[in-house]
Design an enzyme around this catalytic site. Structure first.
Site, PDB file in Angstrom:
ATOM      1  N   ASN B 121       0.785  -1.301   0.147  1.00 11.11           N
ATOM      2  CA  ASN B 121       0.013   0.011   0.071  1.00 11.11           C
ATOM      3  C   ASN B 121       0.987   1.203  -0.083  1.00 11.11           C
ATOM      4  O   ASN B 121       1.373   1.595   1.012  1.00 11.11           O
ATOM      5  CB  ASN B 121      -0.777  -0.070   1.067  1.00 11.11           C
ATOM      6  CG  ASN B 121      -1.936   1.247   1.152  1.00 11.11           C
ATOM      7  OD1 ASN B 121      -1.482   2.041   0.699  1.00 11.11           O
ATOM      8  ND2 ASN B 121      -2.876   1.063   2.108  1.00 11.11           N
ATOM      9  N   CYS B 124      -2.450   4.939   0.476  1.00 15.96           N
ATOM     10  CA  CYS B 124      -3.572   5.399   1.174  1.00 15.96           C
ATOM     11  C   CYS B 124      -3.391   6.872   1.306  1.00 15.96           C
ATOM     12  O   CYS B 124      -2.433   7.231   1.841  1.00 15.96           O
ATOM     13  CB  CYS B 124      -3.312   4.614   2.614  1.00 15.96           C
ATOM     14  SG  CYS B 124      -4.906   5.249   3.459  1.00 15.96           S
ATOM     15  N   ASN B 186      -5.367   3.748  -5.983  1.00 17.82           N
ATOM     16  CA  ASN B 186      -6.213   3.802  -4.671  1.00 17.82           C
ATOM     17  C   ASN B 186      -7.037   5.072  -4.592  1.00 17.82           C
ATOM     18  O   ASN B 186      -7.246   5.781  -5.826  1.00 17.82           O
ATOM     19  CB  ASN B 186      -5.206   4.192  -3.541  1.00 17.82           C
ATOM     20  CG  ASN B 186      -5.548   3.719  -2.171  1.00 17.82           C
ATOM     21  OD1 ASN B 186      -6.492   4.113  -1.907  1.00 17.82           O
ATOM     22  ND2 ASN B 186      -4.548   2.744  -1.271  1.00 17.82           N
ATOM     23  N   GLY B 211     -15.473   4.848  -5.474  1.00 21.46           N
ATOM     24  CA  GLY B 211     -16.790   4.555  -6.042  1.00 21.46           C
ATOM     25  C   GLY B 211     -16.951   4.944  -7.653  1.00 21.46           C
ATOM     26  O   GLY B 211     -16.288   5.361  -8.142  1.00 21.46           O
ATOM     27  N   GLY B 259     -14.073  -2.713  -4.996  1.00 18.89           N
ATOM     28  CA  GLY B 259     -14.193  -2.217  -3.561  1.00 18.89           C
ATOM     29  C   GLY B 259     -15.639  -1.643  -3.186  1.00 18.89           C
ATOM     30  O   GLY B 259     -16.565  -2.424  -2.712  1.00 18.89           O
TER      31      GLY B 259
HETATM   32  C1  LIG Z   1     -13.476   2.149   3.443  1.00 24.87           C
HETATM   33  C2  LIG Z   1     -12.420   1.595   2.503  1.00 24.87           C
HETATM   34  C3  LIG Z   1     -11.287   1.362   3.133  1.00 24.87           C
HETATM   35  C4  LIG Z   1     -10.082   1.255   2.289  1.00 24.87           C
HETATM   36  N1  LIG Z   1      -8.967   0.657   2.860  1.00 24.87           N
HETATM   37  C5  LIG Z   1      -7.906   0.254   2.365  1.00 24.87           C
HETATM   38  C6  LIG Z   1      -6.678  -0.387   2.552  1.00 24.87           C
HETATM   39  O1  LIG Z   1      -6.814  -0.499   3.744  1.00 24.87           O
HETATM   40  N2  LIG Z   1      -5.645  -0.693   1.559  1.00 24.87           N
HETATM   41  C7  LIG Z   1      -5.740   0.022   0.365  1.00 24.87           C
HETATM   42  O2  LIG Z   1      -4.568  -0.373  -0.200  1.00 24.87           O
HETATM   43  N3  LIG Z   1      -6.812   0.508  -0.232  1.00 24.87           N
HETATM   44  C8  LIG Z   1      -7.955   0.898   0.658  1.00 24.87           C
HETATM   45  N4  LIG Z   1      -8.949   1.204   0.117  1.00 24.87           N
HETATM   46  C9  LIG Z   1      -9.032   1.505  -1.280  1.00 24.87           C
HETATM   47  C10 LIG Z   1      -9.791   0.523  -2.091  1.00 24.87           C
HETATM   48  O3  LIG Z   1      -8.792  -0.597  -1.957  1.00 24.87           O
HETATM   49  C11 LIG Z   1      -9.542   0.979  -3.695  1.00 24.87           C
HETATM   50  O4  LIG Z   1      -8.463   1.243  -4.254  1.00 24.87           O
HETATM   51  C12 LIG Z   1     -10.638   2.402  -3.923  1.00 24.87           C
HETATM   52  O5  LIG Z   1     -11.646   2.205  -3.222  1.00 24.87           O
HETATM   53  C13 LIG Z   1     -11.057   2.477  -5.237  1.00 24.87           C
HETATM   54  O6  LIG Z   1     -12.146   1.343  -5.805  1.00 24.87           O
HETATM   55  P1  LIG Z   1     -13.295   1.362  -5.721  1.00 24.87           P
HETATM   56  O7  LIG Z   1     -13.929   2.542  -6.211  1.00 24.87           O
HETATM   57  O8  LIG Z   1     -13.865   0.132  -6.057  1.00 24.87           O
HETATM   58  O9  LIG Z   1     -13.800   1.225  -4.230  1.00 24.87           O
HETATM   59  C14 LIG Z   1     -10.096   1.301   1.058  1.00 24.87           C
HETATM   60  C15 LIG Z   1     -11.405   2.016   0.479  1.00 24.87           C
HETATM   61  C16 LIG Z   1     -12.585   2.225   1.178  1.00 24.87           C
HETATM   62  C17 LIG Z   1     -13.653   2.797   0.794  1.00 24.87           C
END
Ligand SMILES: Cc1cc2nc3c(=O)[nH]c(=O)nc-3n(C[C@H](O)[C@H](O)[C@H](O)COP(=O)(O)O)c2cc1C
Ligand SMILES: Cc1cc2nc3c(=O)[nH]c(=O)nc-3n(C[C@H](O)[C@H](O)[C@H](O)COP(=O)(O)OP(=O)(O)OC[C@H]3O[C@@H](n4cnc5c(N)ncnc54)[C@H](O)[C@@H]3O)c2cc1C
Ligand code: FES
Lengths: 231, 298
Positions: B121, B124, B186, B211, B259
């Site tokens: 990661n 973040c 991310n 999202g 996600g």
């Molecule tokens: C509540 C939440 C927690 C997340 N925690 C992490 C994390 O611990 N490590 C990480 O690499 N990405 C984390 N992400 C990012 C997601 O893995 C992803 O990269 C991001 O949400 C974009 O994809 P999506 O639009 O399909 O959600 C998190 C996202 C959300 C919404």
């Protein structure tokens, strides 16, 4: 998130208040909202009627809520979660509440009481914790109603010969007792339980409320059928 | 038809659970694993971290802003939790790691001998000194990947942040460091303000946006990376249906992560995989044949 204004605050007992808003939150019995108490935290609270929450002061945020007054504004996300299902017309309805677990069951009681035979049971520690006038009371110290806990009283009152539906919310040990009692009688499909696991997102993505069997309390619950949970 | 291979990792389908979504407990990971090609666990560091106070997540139209703050029980505890997974699933488990330095990164893989791959990661956007703090610096990215590659034979993926002027520079640094693939992307740095209290909504003030709303932005990142990288790209950001997946693949991704779509349904991935299967049955192609196709002739 949207904001709601407090229309009225009713003291229910020493450390419990009912906060009534100036508008309907458009949820069903068993659903909850994530209430953002500005300056404190955002916490999950069950609807105790279409436009109210009933809160027990246990920590920083809930204690702050005990002092809320008319005109206060809170942020709301939700209502979220799966509500209680409605009973069938031929079922006798039992509500088994422990402590502040009465909150979601009060909304259910108000919804069902005119059309169903509803027996509400509220288990509390002592008579100072009585909140509503309609339930049968069970107190640990015997200072009001039945001396014993809510599940003991339920087992005493319940008519297991008839078709029944049992709804429950309260502390885990109480839910577990009730679950075992219903399981022993092969009645788990008549039981619905509302769980209160620790929550962050409230919308099924963060994973903090997940149970041992992989269900999300915020999204797949908080209300679960007896047959769907493993304690 | 749906199988893909990323480095040593064979996936039965290209749809992977993104890190941090339902990824803290073995029981929810097991449920999501049922239909996914692989699962990524919640990012874990050496020591336990509390994460931020609620509110940490705000759902709004087409997007979610979050600042959970890398809440984690720490490597030792989390390893025990993840171990339970292997009684119930044989899907590849990718363990996502965060750390403040390359030394700290290299201390982590040993805790997870059962991992199929590691994802760093580097992205973040809302934790001080972690994630993106490293992921914006080409040298740090390269060093961290190198350090982890030295201590493990498993594939190592670099999860990139889009919050940089030129994501291809970071992608190239990851490739030079020895990354077996990059994950793009991310969340995007974001904020949300409540008009009644006139205050930021999240307790941490700033968070990351995910999202549907970020899909075109994430897609552009994948597109740009495909033009410069030789290693595979795993697309991520706003994917919610099979068409989104096909778009990412045409832009250059070999697989995708999902996600926020779990907000709609636990079975988000099931629907996506089914749609993808129907589409490829119809065209009679394999995923691999579609990778980067949109670039041709542009
Ligand atoms: C509540 C939440 C927690 C997340 N925690 C992490 C994390 O611990 N490590 C990480 O690499 N990405 C984390 N992400 C990012 C997601 O893995 C992803 O990269 C991001 O949400 C974009 O994809 P999506 O639009 O399909 O959600 C998190 C996202 C959300 C919404
Ligand atoms: C679906 C659901 C419905 C609920 N309905 C009601 C209700 O109608 N009335 C009511 O008084 N209480 C209800 N609760 C419990 C209420 O959310 C907690 O009492 C509250 O979050 C405690 O916050 P605090 O800051 O006052 O306490 P803290 O000082 O933070 O903690 C006190 C206790 O509350 C627990 N807790 C803290 N944060 C949370 C959280 N986000 N989610 C769950 N538990 C937490 C802690 O584990 C601790 O045991 C409900 C909880 C859930 C999950
Ligand atoms: S509170 Fe986040 S998944 Fe239930």
């Amino acid at each position: 998130m949207y904001c709601v204004k407090v229309a009225e605050v009713n003291k229910m007992c020493r450390d419990v208040v009912e906060i009534v808003f100036d508008r309907d939150l458009r949820g069903y019995p068993g659903q909850f909202v994530m209430l953002n108490v500005f300056g404190y935290e955002e916490i999950p609270l069950s609807l105790s009627s279409p436009k109210s929450l009933t809160v027990k002061g246990v920590g920083k945020t809930t204690k702050a809520l005990l002092n809320s007054k008319k005109g206060d504004v809170f942020g709301v996300r939700g209502p979220f979660g799966r509500p209680f299902s409605l009973p069938s017309v031929d079922e006798k309805v039992y509500l088994v509440a422990g402590g502040i677990g009465i909150a979601p069951l009060n909304y259910l009681y108000q919804t069902l009481k005119d059309e169903f035979e509803v027996i509400a049971i509220h288990g509390i520690r002592c008579k100072d914790e009585i909140m509503y006038d309609y339930p049968e009371i069970a107190t640990d110290d015997g200072s009001a109603g039945f001396k014993g806990n809510a599940v003991e009283l339920f087992l005493r009152i319940a008519d297991f010969e008839e078709k029944m539906r049992v709804y429950s919310c309260g502390p885990k040990p109480m839910l577990l007792n009730l679950y075992k009692a219903m399981k022993k009688r092969n009645l788990l499909d008549c039981l619905e339980i509302s769980l209160e696991n620790y929550m962050k997102c409230g919308i099924g993505i963060c994973g903090s409320c997940v149970t041992e069997c992989g269900k999300r309390v915020c999204k797949d619950g908080p209300v679960f059928k007896g047959i769907d949970i493993i304690f | 038809m749906l199988e893909v291979v990323i480095s040593d990792l064979k996936l039965e389908n290209p749809v992977i659970l993104a890190s941090g979504i339902l990824g803290s407990k073995w029981s929810s990971l097991a449920k999501v694993a049922e239909f996914s090609g692989a699962i990524v666990a919640k990012s874990v560091g050496l020591n336990s971290r509390e994460g931020y106070k609620n509110p940490v997540v705000l759902n709004q139209e087409c997007s979610i802003v979050n600042a959970v703050g890398l809440a984690s029980p720490g490597a030792k505890e989390f390893s025990k939790e993840l171990e339970k997974l292997f009684k119930v699933t044989n899907k590849p488990l990718i363990v996502s790691l965060f750390a403040q330095s390359s030394e700290e990164f290299s201390s982590l893989p040993n805790y997870f001998p059962f991992a199929s791959a590691f994802e760093l990661n580097l992205s973040c956007p809302h934790a001080e000194k972690l994630g993106m703090a490293i992921g914006v610096d080409e040298k740090a990215v390269k060093d961290c990947i190198k350090a982890v590659k030295e201590v493990t034979d498993k594939p190592v993926f670099a999860k990139l942040t889009p919050n940089v002027t030129d994501i291809t520079k970071i992608g190239i640094a990851a490739e030079k460091g020895g990354a077996d693939a990059v994950v793009a992307v991310n969340t995007f740095k974001a904020i949300s303000i409540d008009v009644v209290s006139r205050k930021p909504v999240l307790s941490n003030v700033k968070g990351g946006l995910s999202g549907k709303a970020i899909k075109p932005l994430a897609l552009r990142c994948v597109w740009d990376l495909y033009e410069v990288l030789d290693i595979p790209i795993i697309g991520c950001g706003g994917i919610s249906n099979w068409k989104d997946v096909v778009e990412f693949i045409l832009a250059g991704a070999i697989a995708v992560q999902v996600g926020s779509a779990f907000y709609e349904s636990y079975r988000a991935v099931e629907g996506i995989v089914k749609g993808l299967n129907d589409y490829l049955s119809y065209t009679g192609e394999k995923i691999e044949e579609l990778v980067g196709l949109a670039h041709g002739g542009v």
